[in-house]
Design an enzyme around this catalytic site. Structure first.
Site, mmCIF file in Angstrom:
data_model
loop_
_atom_site.group_PDB
_atom_site.id
_atom_site.type_symbol
_atom_site.label_atom_id
_atom_site.label_comp_id
_atom_site.label_asym_id
_atom_site.label_seq_id
_atom_site.Cartn_x
_atom_site.Cartn_y
_atom_site.Cartn_z
ATOM 1 N N LYS A 40 0.847 -1.208 0.000
ATOM 2 C CA LYS A 40 0.000 0.000 0.000
ATOM 3 C C LYS A 40 0.877 1.251 0.000
ATOM 4 O O LYS A 40 2.064 1.178 0.345
ATOM 5 C CB LYS A 40 -0.916 -0.019 1.220
ATOM 6 C CG LYS A 40 -0.170 -0.007 2.555
ATOM 7 C CD LYS A 40 -1.104 -0.325 3.721
ATOM 8 C CE LYS A 40 -0.356 -0.333 5.037
ATOM 9 N NZ LYS A 40 -1.187 -0.866 6.138
ATOM 10 N N ARG A 137 -10.988 -0.506 14.402
ATOM 11 C CA ARG A 137 -10.932 0.162 13.094
ATOM 12 C C ARG A 137 -11.963 -0.516 12.214
ATOM 13 O O ARG A 137 -13.146 -0.407 12.474
ATOM 14 C CB ARG A 137 -9.490 0.079 12.574
ATOM 15 C CG ARG A 137 -9.162 1.052 11.480
ATOM 16 C CD ARG A 137 -7.665 1.151 11.210
ATOM 17 N NE ARG A 137 -7.053 -0.085 10.726
ATOM 18 C CZ ARG A 137 -5.770 -0.213 10.404
ATOM 19 N NH1 ARG A 137 -4.960 0.816 10.506
ATOM 20 N NH2 ARG A 137 -5.281 -1.359 9.967
ATOM 21 N N HIS A 167 -6.361 -7.695 12.945
ATOM 22 C CA HIS A 167 -5.155 -6.858 12.983
ATOM 23 C C HIS A 167 -4.867 -6.482 14.435
ATOM 24 O O HIS A 167 -5.774 -6.127 15.177
ATOM 25 C CB HIS A 167 -5.389 -5.604 12.141
ATOM 26 C CG HIS A 167 -4.145 -4.805 11.864
ATOM 27 N ND1 HIS A 167 -3.003 -5.362 11.321
ATOM 28 C CD2 HIS A 167 -3.862 -3.490 12.026
ATOM 29 C CE1 HIS A 167 -2.081 -4.418 11.177
ATOM 30 N NE2 HIS A 167 -2.578 -3.278 11.596
ATOM 31 N N ARG A 220 0.851 -10.799 6.795
ATOM 32 C CA ARG A 220 0.825 -9.568 5.998
ATOM 33 C C ARG A 220 2.098 -8.795 6.318
ATOM 34 O O ARG A 220 2.203 -8.140 7.346
ATOM 35 C CB ARG A 220 -0.423 -8.741 6.337
ATOM 36 C CG ARG A 220 -1.725 -9.518 6.149
ATOM 37 C CD ARG A 220 -2.942 -8.646 6.399
ATOM 38 N NE ARG A 220 -2.984 -8.045 7.708
ATOM 39 C CZ ARG A 220 -3.496 -8.624 8.805
ATOM 40 N NH1 ARG A 220 -4.041 -9.832 8.737
ATOM 41 N NH2 ARG A 220 -3.485 -7.988 9.950
ATOM 42 N N TYR A 266 14.230 31.883 4.848
ATOM 43 C CA TYR A 266 13.033 32.596 5.313
ATOM 44 C C TYR A 266 13.094 32.890 6.797
ATOM 45 O O TYR A 266 13.532 32.049 7.594
ATOM 46 C CB TYR A 266 11.778 31.760 5.038
ATOM 47 C CG TYR A 266 11.424 31.662 3.577
ATOM 48 C CD1 TYR A 266 11.070 32.807 2.855
ATOM 49 C CD2 TYR A 266 11.430 30.437 2.921
ATOM 50 C CE1 TYR A 266 10.735 32.721 1.511
ATOM 51 C CE2 TYR A 266 11.095 30.338 1.580
ATOM 52 C CZ TYR A 266 10.751 31.489 0.877
ATOM 53 O OH TYR A 266 10.426 31.395 -0.439
ATOM 54 N N CYS A 312 12.958 25.253 2.888
ATOM 55 C CA CYS A 312 12.004 25.868 1.955
ATOM 56 C C CYS A 312 11.216 24.769 1.245
ATOM 57 O O CYS A 312 11.430 23.583 1.477
ATOM 58 C CB CYS A 312 12.733 26.721 0.926
ATOM 59 S SG CYS A 312 13.916 27.876 1.639
ATOM 60 N N ASP A 314 11.414 23.807 -1.836
ATOM 61 C CA ASP A 314 12.173 23.039 -2.828
ATOM 62 C C ASP A 314 13.668 22.949 -2.519
ATOM 63 O O ASP A 314 14.399 22.313 -3.275
ATOM 64 C CB ASP A 314 12.027 23.694 -4.205
ATOM 65 C CG ASP A 314 10.626 24.195 -4.438
ATOM 66 O OD1 ASP A 314 9.717 23.351 -4.483
ATOM 67 O OD2 ASP A 314 10.424 25.422 -4.528
HETATM 68 C C1 PLP Z 1 -0.436 -1.843 6.791
HETATM 69 C C2 PLP Z 1 -1.027 -3.093 7.295
HETATM 70 C C3 PLP Z 1 -0.218 -4.216 7.522
HETATM 71 C C4 PLP Z 1 1.291 -4.186 7.457
HETATM 72 O O1 PLP Z 1 1.786 -3.858 8.715
HETATM 73 P P1 PLP Z 1 3.361 -3.752 9.017
HETATM 74 O O2 PLP Z 1 3.412 -3.328 10.443
HETATM 75 O O3 PLP Z 1 3.888 -2.709 8.101
HETATM 76 O O4 PLP Z 1 3.937 -5.087 8.745
HETATM 77 C C5 PLP Z 1 -0.848 -5.406 7.863
HETATM 78 N N1 PLP Z 1 -2.185 -5.473 8.002
HETATM 79 C C6 PLP Z 1 -2.988 -4.403 7.825
HETATM 80 C C7 PLP Z 1 -4.450 -4.554 8.000
HETATM 81 C C8 PLP Z 1 -2.432 -3.179 7.478
HETATM 82 O O5 PLP Z 1 -3.234 -2.125 7.310
#
Ligand code: PLP
Length: 383
Positions: A40, A137, A167, A220, A266, A312, A314
């Site tokens: 992602k 979530r 998660h 994941r 600046y 700045c 850039d």
């Molecule tokens: C981003 C995400 C992950 C990856 O997590 P890491 O800590 O980067 O390994 C796994 N599961 C879900 C649902 C996520 O949103």
């Protein structure tokens, strides 16, 4: 190939490091555990398709993203393995997901009821059921709702339940109390299913690195694939050394002497104390090199030199130990002659987590992809 950008600032993505990080995880896990490479946010700023390809070569079998557009983009770029969207997708977009064979997350009955209305679909959509075990979530919490969702999927030919997942909120923390609570909750919730779908997953990087006997049959893998520790406190617990894949570089475009008392940038917040050599570096907050990095440092010729004055949009300025030629390499993240500025160090200075740093380096910074130490691709999102 380098001519595909015209700016002396670039990020280098070490695909060998990505390969090594995925392979090391693969070796750590039992043979029947699949790796879902989480790519992602343009692979946490690294480059989605390049990271996805490398992870797949190294043993990952699936990829995951946050949004449908990210999944569609990967399909268009030729990634043909299962792609799981972790976030919410609009119910009407199941048609598109079906056409492109994208796996979706189901997290609420109402979502599924709406999605079903868009059938019949060109081909059945694989769903992973998200259970909320304490992250608060996305995800289902109640037994009744879990059962209703499973029923609805079973009654409908447009969808099938391929996976179930949750998660963890604290897998990267030394105190494991809340992790264990969530894990036990997940085990109980799995009992609500008439039968377990083929893929059960709960592990992010932290979970996989620390509790590999608790990951069911897929993980994941995000942050650890990029060579970063899920947290600072977890660093001493890592089962293998991680290799950072992201580095950030620029070159001096202007060098001049300021007399004692003269000002920089600046607000004129910096005053040269004596005659000083000041170099201008062509990257700024619009590239994600944030204003709060004022007074931080960068590497020039293997030594740390301070950022002076405000950053700045850039450009920013550094104080040089001596007059150096225009074109001298400046490393903002990464190594020079054995000296290193790590993403963790930048994150600590900004009072944030390492995840945020490569994600924040914007599309305007070209990415150079290295494999076996040579450049295999340059991606300039502007051209
Ligand atoms: C981003 C995400 C992950 C990856 O997590 P890491 O800590 O980067 O390994 C796994 N599961 C879900 C649902 C996520 O949103």
């Amino acid at each position: 190939m380098l001519s595909s950008f015209h700016r002396d600032t670039w990020a280098e993505i070490d695909l060998d490091a990505i390969f090594y990080n995925v392979q090391s995880m693969k070796q750590l896990l039992d043979d029947d555990v699949e790796i879902i490479a989480v790519v992602k946010a343009n692979a946490y700023g690294h480059g989605d398709v390049q990271v996805a390809r490398t992870a797949l070569e190294a043993g990952a079998t699936r990829v995951a993203v946050a949004f449908l557009d990210e999944a569609l983009s990967l399909r268009k770029k030729g990634i043909d393995v299962p792609i799981l969207v972790l976030g919410a997708v609009r119910p009407e977009d199941v048609v598109l997901a079906s056409k492109e064979n994208i796996t979706l997350t189901v997290f609420q009955t109402e979502w599924l009821e709406k999605a079903i209305q868009y059938g019949p679909l060109p081909r059945p959509v694989a769903l992973h059921l998200k259970l909320d075990t304490g992250m608060g979530r996305l995800g289902v919490k109640e037994e009744e709702e879990v059962k209703r969702i499973v029923e609805l999927i079973e009654e409908n030919d447009d969808f099938f339940l391929e996976g179930v997942y949750t998660h963890f909120a604290t897998a990267d923390e030394l105190n494991t109390t809340y992790f264990e609570f969530q894990y036990e909750t997940f085990l109980q919730m799995l009992e609500w299913l008439p039968k377990r779908p083929p893929i059960v997953h709960c592990g992010n990087s932290a979970t996989a690195l620390r509790f590999r006997d608790k990951v069911f049959n897929a993980i994941r893998l995000g942050i650890a694939m990029y060579g970063l520790s899920p947290s600072l406190e977890m660093k001493p617990l890592l089962p293998y050394p991680l290799k950072e894949a992201f580095s950030l570089h620029s070159r001096l475009v202007h060098v001049k002497q300021l007399k004692a008392g003269e000002k920089v940038s600046y607000g004129a917040t910096y005053t040269a104390e004596k005659d000083e050599w000041i170099g201008t570096v062509p990257i700024g907050y619009a590239d994600g090199w944030l204003r709060k990095l004022q007074n931080f440092c960068v590497l020039v010729n293997g030594t740390r030199v301070p950022i002076v004055g405000r950053i700045c949009m850039d450009q920013f300025m550094i104080r040089l130990p001596e007059p150096l030629p225009v074109g001298t390499k400046v490393t903002l993240i990464g190594e020079q002659q054995g000296e290193k500025i790590s993403i963790d160090e930048v994150a600590t200075y900004l009072n944030t987590i390492n995840y945020e740093i490569p994600c924040t380096i914007s599309y305007r910074v070209p990415r150079i992809f290295l494999k076996n130490k040579s450049i295999i691709e340059v991606r300039n999102a502007l051209l």
